[in-house]
Design a protein around this motif. Structure first.
Motif, PDB file in Angstrom:
ATOM      1  N   GLY A  20       0.942  -1.244  -0.010  1.00 56.97           N
ATOM      2  CA  GLY A  20      -0.104  -0.162   0.117  1.00 56.97           C
ATOM      3  C   GLY A  20       1.047   1.309   0.077  1.00 56.97           C
ATOM      4  O   GLY A  20       2.081   1.262   0.151  1.00 56.97           O
ATOM      5  N   ASN A  21       0.130   2.409   0.060  1.00 54.87           N
ATOM      6  CA  ASN A  21       0.843   3.810  -0.105  1.00 54.87           C
ATOM      7  C   ASN A  21       1.319   4.143   1.293  1.00 54.87           C
ATOM      8  O   ASN A  21       1.036   3.139   2.268  1.00 54.87           O
ATOM      9  N   VAL A  22       2.197   4.888   1.528  1.00 55.54           N
ATOM     10  CA  VAL A  22       2.872   5.493   2.768  1.00 55.54           C
ATOM     11  C   VAL A  22       1.836   5.573   3.820  1.00 55.54           C
ATOM     12  O   VAL A  22       1.926   5.047   4.928  1.00 55.54           O
ATOM     13  N   GLN A  23       0.611   6.167   3.443  1.00 54.77           N
ATOM     14  CA  GLN A  23      -0.277   6.499   4.616  1.00 54.77           C
ATOM     15  C   GLN A  23      -1.122   5.215   5.202  1.00 54.77           C
ATOM     16  O   GLN A  23      -1.121   4.930   6.167  1.00 54.77           O
ATOM     17  N   LEU A  28      -1.533   1.006   9.237  1.00 59.09           N
ATOM     18  CA  LEU A  28      -1.488  -0.347   9.680  1.00 59.09           C
ATOM     19  C   LEU A  28      -0.751  -0.535  10.965  1.00 59.09           C
ATOM     20  O   LEU A  28      -0.572  -1.269  11.856  1.00 59.09           O
ATOM     21  N   ALA A  29       0.514  -0.020  10.663  1.00 60.51           N
ATOM     22  CA  ALA A  29       1.663   0.125  11.665  1.00 60.51           C
ATOM     23  C   ALA A  29       1.213   0.768  12.944  1.00 60.51           C
ATOM     24  O   ALA A  29       1.457   0.151  14.003  1.00 60.51           O
ATOM     25  N   ASP A  30       0.531   1.760  13.099  1.00 62.25           N
ATOM     26  CA  ASP A  30      -0.172   2.267  14.142  1.00 62.25           C
ATOM     27  C   ASP A  30      -1.140   1.473  15.036  1.00 62.25           C
ATOM     28  O   ASP A  30      -1.083   1.567  16.208  1.00 62.25           O
ATOM     29  N   MET A  31      -1.626   0.385  13.967  1.00 66.94           N
ATOM     30  CA  MET A  31      -2.643  -0.637  14.728  1.00 66.94           C
ATOM     31  C   MET A  31      -1.898  -1.495  15.447  1.00 66.94           C
ATOM     32  O   MET A  31      -2.498  -2.679  15.772  1.00 66.94           O
ATOM     33  N   GLY A  32      -0.423  -1.759  14.920  1.00 68.43           N
ATOM     34  CA  GLY A  32       0.064  -3.123  15.433  1.00 68.43           C
ATOM     35  C   GLY A  32       0.776  -3.907  14.301  1.00 68.43           C
ATOM     36  O   GLY A  32       1.279  -4.872  14.733  1.00 68.43           O
TER      37      GLY A  32
END
Length: 70
Positions: A20-23, A28-32
């Motif tokens: 996916g794109n950077v955002q 997804l990284a913020d959700m773990g």
């Protein structure tokens, strides 16, 4: 490697890659969801998945689950 959307419920899987794109990758990284993290599909319901990641249950849509490669 396969998308998390195709993973069997109840089995542990390791996140290999996030597409996916950077955002989207940051969200997804913020959700773990990060590479190397262990995840487990708890259940599927009407195209959504309940996923256990870092001892937290998170609901994600199938399109988002298609971006998480395990």
């Amino acid at each position: 490697m396969m998308p998390l959307a195709f993973a069997d419920p109840g089995l542990d899987h390791t996140v290999k890659k996030i597409n996916g794109n950077v955002q989207m990758r940051q969200h997804l990284a913020d959700m773990g969801f990060a590479e190397g993290t262990t995840v487990k599909v708890v259940s599927r319901l009407n195209g959504s998945l309940i996923v256990n990641v870092k001892n937290t249950r998170i609901a994600i849509g199938e399109s988002m689950a298609m971006r998480i490669m395990v």
